[in-house]
Design a protein around this motif. Structure first.
Motif, PDB file in Angstrom:
ATOM      1  N   LEU A  36       0.827  -1.204   0.000  1.00  0.00           N
ATOM      2  CA  LEU A  36       0.000   0.000   0.000  1.00  0.00           C
ATOM      3  C   LEU A  36       0.863   1.257   0.000  1.00  0.00           C
ATOM      4  O   LEU A  36       1.895   1.299   0.677  1.00  0.00           O
ATOM      5  CB  LEU A  36      -0.896  -0.010   1.241  1.00  0.00           C
ATOM      6  CG  LEU A  36      -1.754  -1.265   1.419  1.00  0.00           C
ATOM      7  CD1 LEU A  36      -2.459  -1.232   2.760  1.00  0.00           C
ATOM      8  CD2 LEU A  36      -2.751  -1.382   0.279  1.00  0.00           C
ATOM      9  N   LEU A  37       0.436   2.248  -0.762  1.00  0.00           N
ATOM     10  CA  LEU A  37       1.130   3.530  -0.746  1.00  0.00           C
ATOM     11  C   LEU A  37       1.061   4.123   0.657  1.00  0.00           C
ATOM     12  O   LEU A  37       0.033   4.058   1.315  1.00  0.00           O
ATOM     13  CB  LEU A  37       0.487   4.500  -1.742  1.00  0.00           C
ATOM     14  CG  LEU A  37       0.609   4.114  -3.211  1.00  0.00           C
ATOM     15  CD1 LEU A  37      -0.163   5.101  -4.078  1.00  0.00           C
ATOM     16  CD2 LEU A  37       2.058   4.059  -3.639  1.00  0.00           C
ATOM     17  N   GLY A  38       2.150   4.646   1.120  1.00  0.00           N
ATOM     18  CA  GLY A  38       2.172   5.224   2.460  1.00  0.00           C
ATOM     19  C   GLY A  38       2.557   4.220   3.530  1.00  0.00           C
ATOM     20  O   GLY A  38       2.651   4.544   4.700  1.00  0.00           O
ATOM     21  N   GLY A  39       2.752   2.952   3.149  1.00  0.00           N
ATOM     22  CA  GLY A  39       3.179   1.934   4.100  1.00  0.00           C
ATOM     23  C   GLY A  39       2.137   0.863   4.310  1.00  0.00           C
ATOM     24  O   GLY A  39       0.943   1.087   4.172  1.00  0.00           O
ATOM     25  N   GLY A  40       2.618  -0.318   4.636  1.00  0.00           N
ATOM     26  CA  GLY A  40       1.732  -1.431   4.921  1.00  0.00           C
ATOM     27  C   GLY A  40       1.523  -2.332   3.720  1.00  0.00           C
ATOM     28  O   GLY A  40       2.007  -2.076   2.623  1.00  0.00           O
ATOM     29  N   ALA A  41       0.796  -3.417   3.965  1.00  0.00           N
ATOM     30  CA  ALA A  41       0.520  -4.390   2.915  1.00  0.00           C
ATOM     31  C   ALA A  41      -0.712  -5.206   3.291  1.00  0.00           C
ATOM     32  O   ALA A  41      -1.128  -5.227   4.445  1.00  0.00           O
ATOM     33  CB  ALA A  41       1.722  -5.320   2.715  1.00  0.00           C
ATOM     34  N   TYR A  42      -1.247  -5.877   2.285  1.00  0.00           N
ATOM     35  CA  TYR A  42      -2.398  -6.753   2.469  1.00  0.00           C
ATOM     36  C   TYR A  42      -2.014  -8.117   1.912  1.00  0.00           C
ATOM     37  O   TYR A  42      -1.544  -8.221   0.777  1.00  0.00           O
ATOM     38  CB  TYR A  42      -3.605  -6.183   1.726  1.00  0.00           C
ATOM     39  CG  TYR A  42      -4.830  -7.037   1.824  1.00  0.00           C
ATOM     40  CD1 TYR A  42      -5.609  -7.030   2.976  1.00  0.00           C
ATOM     41  CD2 TYR A  42      -5.211  -7.858   0.773  1.00  0.00           C
ATOM     42  CE1 TYR A  42      -6.748  -7.825   3.066  1.00  0.00           C
ATOM     43  CE2 TYR A  42      -6.344  -8.651   0.853  1.00  0.00           C
ATOM     44  CZ  TYR A  42      -7.103  -8.622   2.005  1.00  0.00           C
ATOM     45  OH  TYR A  42      -8.216  -9.413   2.087  1.00  0.00           O
ATOM     46  N   PHE A  43      -2.158  -9.172   2.709  1.00  0.00           N
ATOM     47  CA  PHE A  43      -1.791 -10.523   2.311  1.00  0.00           C
ATOM     48  C   PHE A  43      -3.024 -11.419   2.314  1.00  0.00           C
ATOM     49  O   PHE A  43      -3.829 -11.357   3.235  1.00  0.00           O
ATOM     50  CB  PHE A  43      -0.768 -11.117   3.292  1.00  0.00           C
ATOM     51  CG  PHE A  43       0.534 -10.364   3.357  1.00  0.00           C
ATOM     52  CD1 PHE A  43       1.583 -10.709   2.527  1.00  0.00           C
ATOM     53  CD2 PHE A  43       0.695  -9.311   4.249  1.00  0.00           C
ATOM     54  CE1 PHE A  43       2.793 -10.020   2.585  1.00  0.00           C
ATOM     55  CE2 PHE A  43       1.896  -8.625   4.318  1.00  0.00           C
ATOM     56  CZ  PHE A  43       2.948  -8.974   3.481  1.00  0.00           C
ATOM     57  N   GLN A  44      -3.138 -12.280   1.302  1.00  0.00           N
ATOM     58  CA  GLN A  44      -4.204 -13.275   1.231  1.00  0.00           C
ATOM     59  C   GLN A  44      -3.591 -14.663   1.314  1.00  0.00           C
ATOM     60  O   GLN A  44      -2.466 -14.877   0.867  1.00  0.00           O
ATOM     61  CB  GLN A  44      -4.971 -13.169  -0.082  1.00  0.00           C
ATOM     62  CG  GLN A  44      -5.830 -11.942  -0.190  1.00  0.00           C
ATOM     63  CD  GLN A  44      -6.592 -11.921  -1.506  1.00  0.00           C
ATOM     64  OE1 GLN A  44      -6.051 -12.214  -2.555  1.00  0.00           O
ATOM     65  NE2 GLN A  44      -7.869 -11.577  -1.415  1.00  0.00           N
ATOM     66  N   GLY A  45      -4.318 -15.606   1.876  1.00  0.00           N
ATOM     67  CA  GLY A  45      -3.856 -16.983   1.947  1.00  0.00           C
ATOM     68  C   GLY A  45      -2.978 -17.285   3.141  1.00  0.00           C
ATOM     69  O   GLY A  45      -2.278 -18.295   3.162  1.00  0.00           O
ATOM     70  N   VAL A  46      -3.010 -16.431   4.164  1.00  0.00           N
ATOM     71  CA  VAL A  46      -2.194 -16.637   5.356  1.00  0.00           C
ATOM     72  C   VAL A  46      -2.781 -17.796   6.164  1.00  0.00           C
ATOM     73  O   VAL A  46      -3.951 -17.795   6.515  1.00  0.00           O
ATOM     74  CB  VAL A  46      -2.140 -15.358   6.218  1.00  0.00           C
ATOM     75  CG1 VAL A  46      -1.344 -15.594   7.491  1.00  0.00           C
ATOM     76  CG2 VAL A  46      -1.569 -14.194   5.424  1.00  0.00           C
ATOM     77  N   LYS A  47      -1.940 -18.800   6.450  1.00  0.00           N
ATOM     78  CA  LYS A  47      -2.372 -19.959   7.243  1.00  0.00           C
ATOM     79  C   LYS A  47      -2.101 -19.748   8.728  1.00  0.00           C
ATOM     80  O   LYS A  47      -2.849 -20.237   9.569  1.00  0.00           O
ATOM     81  CB  LYS A  47      -1.647 -21.224   6.773  1.00  0.00           C
ATOM     82  CG  LYS A  47      -1.950 -21.615   5.353  1.00  0.00           C
ATOM     83  CD  LYS A  47      -3.360 -22.107   5.218  1.00  0.00           C
ATOM     84  CE  LYS A  47      -3.633 -22.597   3.802  1.00  0.00           C
ATOM     85  NZ  LYS A  47      -5.014 -22.910   3.583  1.00  0.00           N
ATOM     86  N   ALA A  48      -1.013 -19.031   9.054  1.00  0.00           N
ATOM     87  CA  ALA A  48      -0.658 -18.796  10.457  1.00  0.00           C
ATOM     88  C   ALA A  48       0.313 -17.628  10.542  1.00  0.00           C
ATOM     89  O   ALA A  48       1.005 -17.308   9.575  1.00  0.00           O
ATOM     90  CB  ALA A  48      -0.025 -20.035  11.073  1.00  0.00           C
ATOM     91  N   VAL A  49       0.351 -17.022  11.707  1.00  0.00           N
ATOM     92  CA  VAL A  49       1.307 -15.954  11.996  1.00  0.00           C
ATOM     93  C   VAL A  49       2.317 -16.517  12.981  1.00  0.00           C
ATOM     94  O   VAL A  49       1.951 -17.080  14.008  1.00  0.00           O
ATOM     95  CB  VAL A  49       0.601 -14.716  12.600  1.00  0.00           C
ATOM     96  CG1 VAL A  49       1.613 -13.657  12.997  1.00  0.00           C
ATOM     97  CG2 VAL A  49      -0.401 -14.151  11.613  1.00  0.00           C
ATOM     98  N   GLY A  50       3.591 -16.383  12.646  1.00  0.00           N
ATOM     99  CA  GLY A  50       4.657 -16.870  13.523  1.00  0.00           C
ATOM    100  C   GLY A  50       5.206 -15.739  14.357  1.00  0.00           C
ATOM    101  O   GLY A  50       4.456 -14.992  14.985  1.00  0.00           O
ATOM    102  N   GLU A  51       6.507 -15.594  14.315  1.00  0.00           N
ATOM    103  CA  GLU A  51       7.184 -14.541  15.076  1.00  0.00           C
ATOM    104  C   GLU A  51       6.614 -13.179  14.694  1.00  0.00           C
ATOM    105  O   GLU A  51       6.401 -12.889  13.526  1.00  0.00           O
ATOM    106  CB  GLU A  51       8.678 -14.576  14.765  1.00  0.00           C
ATOM    107  CG  GLU A  51       9.474 -13.533  15.507  1.00  0.00           C
ATOM    108  CD  GLU A  51      10.959 -13.583  15.175  1.00  0.00           C
ATOM    109  OE1 GLU A  51      11.636 -12.599  15.485  1.00  0.00           O
ATOM    110  OE2 GLU A  51      11.415 -14.572  14.611  1.00  0.00           O
TER     111      GLU A  51
END
Length: 89
Positions: A21-36
């Protein structure tokens, strides 16, 4: 997102999708789990591998049904092929 369908036309497998995303950040699809996770590093697990995100002031705005919205100043993203967390090869 028809763009991804066109890019991966004829390819086999499942591919994660990400939009910066402009200005910082992102969008992710298909995430199965969040680790560290910290304000400077985030590990995301997908069906076919994982992504290591490095940045400043990182925070998860939303995570639901495989969709993750990440805010902050992303400096790098590294893709590592392999299995999702908890999967057996």
């Amino acid at each position: 997102m028809r763009l991804y369908d066109e890019i991966f036309k004829g390819e086999q497998g499942v591919y994660p999708r990400a939009v910066w995303l402009l200005g910082g950040g992102a969008y992710f699809q298909g995430v199965k789990a969040v680790g560290e996770f910290s304000t400077t590093q985030l590990t995301l697990f997908f069906a076919k591998g994982q992504a290591e995100v490095v940045g400043d002031e990182l925070f998860i705005r939303k995570y639901c049904d495989g969709d993750l919205s990440l805010d902050g100043k992303i400096q790098s993203v590294q893709w590592i092929d392999g299995h999702a967390k908890g999967d057996t090869p």
